[in-house]
Design a protein around this motif. Structure first.
Motif, PDB file in Angstrom:
ATOM      1  N   HIS A   1       0.827  -1.206   0.000  1.00  0.00           N
ATOM      2  CA  HIS A   1       0.000   0.000   0.000  1.00  0.00           C
ATOM      3  C   HIS A   1       0.861   1.257   0.000  1.00  0.00           C
ATOM      4  O   HIS A   1       0.401   2.328  -0.389  1.00  0.00           O
ATOM      5  CB  HIS A   1      -0.932   0.005   1.219  1.00  0.00           C
ATOM      6  N   HIS A   2       2.101   1.119   0.458  1.00  0.00           N
ATOM      7  CA  HIS A   2       2.989   2.287   0.535  1.00  0.00           C
ATOM      8  C   HIS A   2       4.268   2.112  -0.275  1.00  0.00           C
ATOM      9  O   HIS A   2       4.858   3.108  -0.710  1.00  0.00           O
ATOM     10  CB  HIS A   2       3.354   2.571   1.990  1.00  0.00           C
ATOM     11  N   PHE A   3       4.724   0.882  -0.455  1.00  0.00           N
ATOM     12  CA  PHE A   3       5.999   0.628  -1.124  1.00  0.00           C
ATOM     13  C   PHE A   3       5.806  -0.478  -2.152  1.00  0.00           C
ATOM     14  O   PHE A   3       5.390  -1.588  -1.808  1.00  0.00           O
ATOM     15  CB  PHE A   3       7.070   0.237  -0.109  1.00  0.00           C
ATOM     16  N   ALA A   4       6.137  -0.176  -3.382  1.00  0.00           N
ATOM     17  CA  ALA A   4       5.874  -1.131  -4.459  1.00  0.00           C
ATOM     18  C   ALA A   4       6.680  -2.412  -4.296  1.00  0.00           C
ATOM     19  O   ALA A   4       6.211  -3.495  -4.645  1.00  0.00           O
ATOM     20  CB  ALA A   4       6.182  -0.484  -5.808  1.00  0.00           C
ATOM     21  N   ASP A   5       7.887  -2.293  -3.770  1.00  0.00           N
ATOM     22  CA  ASP A   5       8.737  -3.472  -3.625  1.00  0.00           C
ATOM     23  C   ASP A   5       9.827  -3.178  -2.599  1.00  0.00           C
ATOM     24  O   ASP A   5       9.852  -2.100  -1.983  1.00  0.00           O
ATOM     25  CB  ASP A   5       9.345  -3.904  -4.970  1.00  0.00           C
ATOM     26  N   THR A   6      10.729  -4.137  -2.433  1.00  0.00           N
ATOM     27  CA  THR A   6      11.780  -3.987  -1.427  1.00  0.00           C
ATOM     28  C   THR A   6      12.660  -2.773  -1.718  1.00  0.00           C
ATOM     29  O   THR A   6      13.034  -2.022  -0.804  1.00  0.00           O
ATOM     30  CB  THR A   6      12.642  -5.268  -1.389  1.00  0.00           C
ATOM     31  N   GLY A   7      12.994  -2.576  -2.978  1.00  0.00           N
ATOM     32  CA  GLY A   7      13.847  -1.445  -3.340  1.00  0.00           C
ATOM     33  C   GLY A   7      13.223  -0.117  -3.004  1.00  0.00           C
ATOM     34  O   GLY A   7      13.913   0.838  -2.612  1.00  0.00           O
ATOM     35  N   ALA A   8      11.913  -0.018  -3.129  1.00  0.00           N
ATOM     36  CA  ALA A   8      11.217   1.232  -2.805  1.00  0.00           C
ATOM     37  C   ALA A   8      11.243   1.493  -1.303  1.00  0.00           C
ATOM     38  O   ALA A   8      11.442   2.638  -0.859  1.00  0.00           O
ATOM     39  CB  ALA A   8       9.780   1.172  -3.310  1.00  0.00           C
TER      40      ALA A   8
END
Length: 222
Positions: free
Chosen positions: A66-73
């Protein structure tokens, strides 16, 4: 005599289930960032995972999306927050130092090293990991603000109104960052004991920052 069957027991009313705990918008993001730093400290950037962060917060493994598309984000957001705290640590040191430009630059360098020593995992993430999305706008802005602060401090020690010489900028940065990295690796434990370490660091940093040349007076004398 046949036994009279007992009347059926009345079922006690069951309480309606309460609402599941929810995070308000922003609360979850902040909780994820706090948990992300804990995950980073414990597992390092290579072992870091969104599932691990979600487990620490107590939400489903899909909730961080909901806040971060993936680990890198998520790691980019954590690194950006790190740069803001990094800059705040330098400014706090400068607020306690003398106002002259050289003292201010030395204080910024001491703050640089203080942050690195206090948050080694976060410091490595900010400068040495390829896992955060380096093109994230917030991370770019935060990192540039920290670099610009260094450039302004270096420029202030030179001729007023001129940009810092590239060699002076690189020397100041390399000295502070090299010291921070080597100290985090334990290489200076014997050479720089805790007692008197701040004074020793200031003296070392000062070697990369020559004292300002005396300015000529109005009559041309120094």
């Amino acid at each position: 005599m046949p036994r009279t069957p007992a009347p059926p027991r009345a079922k006690s009313p069951r309480a309606a289930p309460g609402p599941a705990p929810r995070y308000h918008h922003g609360d979850l993001r902040a909780a994820l960032l706090r948990a992300a730093e804990d995950e980073l400290v414990e597992r390092g950037a290579d072992g870091f995972s969104l599932r691990g962060v979600a487990r620490r917060v107590g939400v489903s493994h899909a909730a961080p999306a909901h806040h971060f598309a993936d680990t890198g984000a998520l790691l980019a957001a954590l690194a950006a927050e790190g740069f803001r705290r990094f800059l705040a640590t330098q400014r706090a040191r400068q607020a306690r130092a003398a106002a002259d430009p050289r003292a201010q630059l030395l204080a910024a360098g001491a703050g640089y090293i203080e942050f690195a020593a206090s948050h080694p995992a976060l410091f490595r993430l900010m400068f040495a990991s390829d896992r955060p999305h380096r093109d994230d706008p917030d991370l770019t802005q935060a990192a540039c603000a920290a670099f610009d602060h260094l450039a302004v401090c270096v420029a202030a020690t030179g001729t007023p109104g001129t940009p810092p010489a590239r060699a002076d900028l690189v020397a100041a940065w390399a000295m502070a960052h090299g010291l921070a990295d080597l100290m985090n690796a334990g290489q200076f434990d014997a050479l720089l004991p805790a007692e008197g370490r701040d004074a020793a660091i200031a003296a070392i940093l000062g070697r990369a920052i020559p004292p300002a040349a005396p300015q000529p007076s109005a009559d041309g004398k120094r």
